[in-house]
Design a protein around this motif. Structure first.
Motif, PDB file in Angstrom:
ATOM      1  N   LEU A   5       0.868  -1.184   0.000  1.00 34.25           N
ATOM      2  CA  LEU A   5       0.000   0.000   0.000  1.00 34.25           C
ATOM      3  C   LEU A   5       0.902   1.230   0.000  1.00 34.25           C
ATOM      4  CD1 LEU A   5      -2.756   1.374   0.175  1.00 34.25           C
ATOM      5  CD2 LEU A   5      -2.644   1.112   2.669  1.00 34.25           C
ATOM      6  N   ALA A   6       0.943   1.931  -1.138  1.00 30.38           N
ATOM      7  CA  ALA A   6       1.852   3.072  -1.289  1.00 30.38           C
ATOM      8  C   ALA A   6       1.221   4.391  -0.874  1.00 30.38           C
ATOM      9  CB  ALA A   6       2.334   3.162  -2.736  1.00 30.38           C
ATOM     10  N   ALA A   7      -0.105   4.528  -1.016  1.00 24.59           N
ATOM     11  CA  ALA A   7      -0.772   5.787  -0.668  1.00 24.59           C
ATOM     12  C   ALA A   7      -2.266   5.549  -0.621  1.00 24.59           C
ATOM     13  CB  ALA A   7      -0.445   6.872  -1.692  1.00 24.59           C
ATOM     14  N   GLN A   8      -2.980   6.434   0.078  1.00 23.30           N
ATOM     15  CA  GLN A   8      -4.431   6.412   0.040  1.00 23.30           C
ATOM     16  C   GLN A   8      -4.950   7.809   0.315  1.00 23.30           C
ATOM     17  OE1 GLN A   8      -5.409   3.507   3.158  1.00 23.30           O
ATOM     18  NE2 GLN A   8      -6.339   5.183   4.321  1.00 23.30           N
ATOM     19  N   THR A   9      -6.180   8.058  -0.135  1.00 19.83           N
ATOM     20  CA  THR A   9      -6.804   9.362   0.066  1.00 19.83           C
ATOM     21  C   THR A   9      -8.303   9.196   0.064  1.00 19.83           C
ATOM     22  OG1 THR A   9      -6.786  11.673  -0.693  1.00 19.83           O
ATOM     23  CG2 THR A   9      -6.989   9.982  -2.384  1.00 19.83           C
ATOM     24  N   SER A  10      -8.997  10.194   0.575  1.00 14.72           N
ATOM     25  CA  SER A  10     -10.464  10.242   0.536  1.00 14.72           C
ATOM     26  C   SER A  10     -10.878  11.423  -0.316  1.00 14.72           C
ATOM     27  CB  SER A  10     -11.038  10.380   1.953  1.00 14.72           C
ATOM     28  OG  SER A  10     -10.817   9.192   2.693  1.00 14.72           O
ATOM     29  N   LEU A  11     -11.608  11.137  -1.381  1.00 13.14           N
ATOM     30  CA  LEU A  11     -12.084  12.145  -2.312  1.00 13.14           C
ATOM     31  C   LEU A  11     -13.598  12.233  -2.227  1.00 13.14           C
ATOM     32  CD1 LEU A  11      -9.957  11.141  -5.438  1.00 13.14           C
ATOM     33  CD2 LEU A  11      -9.438  12.947  -3.774  1.00 13.14           C
ATOM     34  N   PRO A  12     -14.198  13.252  -2.843  1.00 15.53           N
ATOM     35  CA  PRO A  12     -15.660  13.259  -2.966  1.00 15.53           C
ATOM     36  C   PRO A  12     -16.127  12.056  -3.784  1.00 15.53           C
ATOM     37  CG  PRO A  12     -14.723  15.424  -3.480  1.00 15.53           C
ATOM     38  CD  PRO A  12     -13.575  14.467  -3.401  1.00 15.53           C
ATOM     39  N   PRO A  13     -17.419  11.722  -3.738  1.00 20.33           N
ATOM     40  CA  PRO A  13     -17.923  10.628  -4.576  1.00 20.33           C
ATOM     41  C   PRO A  13     -17.518  10.817  -6.033  1.00 20.33           C
ATOM     42  CG  PRO A  13     -19.594  11.313  -3.014  1.00 20.33           C
ATOM     43  CD  PRO A  13     -18.470  12.290  -2.870  1.00 20.33           C
ATOM     44  N   LEU A  14     -17.192   9.701  -6.697  1.00 23.38           N
ATOM     45  CA  LEU A  14     -16.543   9.745  -8.004  1.00 23.38           C
ATOM     46  C   LEU A  14     -17.463   9.284  -9.129  1.00 23.38           C
ATOM     47  CD1 LEU A  14     -13.062   8.262  -7.023  1.00 23.38           C
ATOM     48  CD2 LEU A  14     -13.623  10.660  -7.445  1.00 23.38           C
ATOM     49  N   TRP A  15     -17.301   9.945 -10.254  1.00 25.90           N
ATOM     50  CA  TRP A  15     -17.950   9.526 -11.500  1.00 25.90           C
ATOM     51  C   TRP A  15     -17.036   8.583 -12.279  1.00 25.90           C
ATOM     52  CZ3 TRP A  15     -22.496   9.308 -13.782  1.00 25.90           C
ATOM     53  CH2 TRP A  15     -22.564   9.123 -15.163  1.00 25.90           C
ATOM     54  N   SER A  16     -15.734   8.868 -12.277  1.00 28.23           N
ATOM     55  CA  SER A  16     -14.790   8.002 -12.981  1.00 28.23           C
ATOM     56  C   SER A  16     -13.400   8.200 -12.394  1.00 28.23           C
ATOM     57  CB  SER A  16     -14.770   8.302 -14.492  1.00 28.23           C
ATOM     58  OG  SER A  16     -14.255   9.606 -14.735  1.00 28.23           O
TER      59      SER A  16
END
Length: 313
Positions: A5-16
């Protein structure tokens, strides 16, 4: 295989969520209409606002100098602030239909699937001026599509979805004329990746069919792997998601979110990815350097993984 596991993030809900051919970045499109360019720490390095209703397939240049956007009635090239550089109108896509764009790896051209009064077509534009350089009429209307630049620098692969739940594959040459060449005519396959060097095309099935490797440009089948010979549950099939991890490996997802590694060119199963937890990974996007991302589009959790031994390459 236990991945790193090199990185992770939390983004808004995704379309693509997509890789960017020719660059070590990822392109996320949020449901709110923002394009987010992510580096390999999954930090947002560019944010480009788009109209919320622009749900087509968008792309960013490998040098991050511009965005190619597929709108409901036009193809546009924008700078990285969202300012329009040029726009080419076309006939409107209907409800729940859309086009797609991709930037050539030399950033000189923009390929797009558009709707014209005569039917759908794959069009090559000059990236700087918006001049039409090549128009290849598609033989049937599409409801959605994805474009993949061919490593030879001359062609683009078209994964075209149709209203009858079928997918067709086409190759379009920048130096040709007339209609595109259909690959594996009569089969419902989704073109998901093209391998640098060999030009092998990786396809995933629509439904019960096999994962397959096809020669380029003739479309001859090099290898195929059926799900019923691999997965223990009768209803477990290959999902849409797969890609080349490198010159000798492919990773592909099942409908139960299992990720299996296969050898190339024989598609022999060699390992299953052993993730450290059960976090959502409905999406799988693979890059050719032993790196991939998984994502849960609803929560926006995105994680970047690497094959053991590739960290820092």
């Amino acid at each position: 295989m236990r991945p790193l596991l090199a990185a992770q993030t939390s983004l808004p809900p995704l379309w693509s969520l997509d890789r960017v051919p020719g660059a070590s970045v990822w392109l996320a499109h949020t449901e709110d209409g923002e394009l987010l360019v992510l580096d390999d720490s999954l930090a947002v390095v560019r944010t480009v606002p788009l109209p919320r209703e622009w749900k087509g397939g968008h792309a960013v240049a490998p040098d991050l100098s511009f965005v190619a956007a597929s709108g409901p009635d036009r193809v546009s090239v924008l700078d990285m602030t969202g300012r329009q550089i040029w726009s080419h109108p076309h006939a409107d896509w209907e409800f729940e239909e859309s086009g797609s764009c991709v930037v050539s790896t030399d950033a000189r051209g923009v390929w797009a699937v558009v709707r014209t009064e005569e039917g759908d077509a794959c069009v090559l534009f000059d990236a700087r001026e918006g001049t039409v350089l090549r128009t290849a009429p598609l033989p049937a209307s599409t409801v959605g599509s994805e474009l993949l630049p061919h490593p030879d620098g001359l062609h683009v692969g078209v994964a075209a979805g149709h209203g009858d739940d079928a997918y067709r594959i086409f190759l379009v040459g920048s130096d040709g004329d007339g209609p595109p060449a259909e690959i594996a005519a009569g089969d419902s396959r989704i073109l998901i990746d093209i391998q640098p060097g060999s030009g092998l095309m990786l396809t995933t099935p629509y439904g019960q069919g096999p994962l397959a490797l096809l020669r380029s440009p003739d479309g001859g089948i090099v290898a195929a792997r059926r799900p019923d010979a691999l997965f223990p549950e009768d209803d477990e099939v290959f999902d849409f998601y797969a890609g080349f991890l490198g010159p000798d490996r492919v990773v592909a997802a099942s409908s139960n979110q299992r990720h299996v590694v296969f050898s190339v060119p024989d598609l022999r199963p060699v390992a299953e990815v052993d993730y450290p937890d059960d976090e959502g990974r409905a999406w799988l996007v693979v890059r050719h350097d032993g790196t991939w991302v998984t994502a849960d589009p609803d929560s926006g959790l995105v994680r970047l993984w690497q094959v053991p031994g590739t960290l820092g390459r």
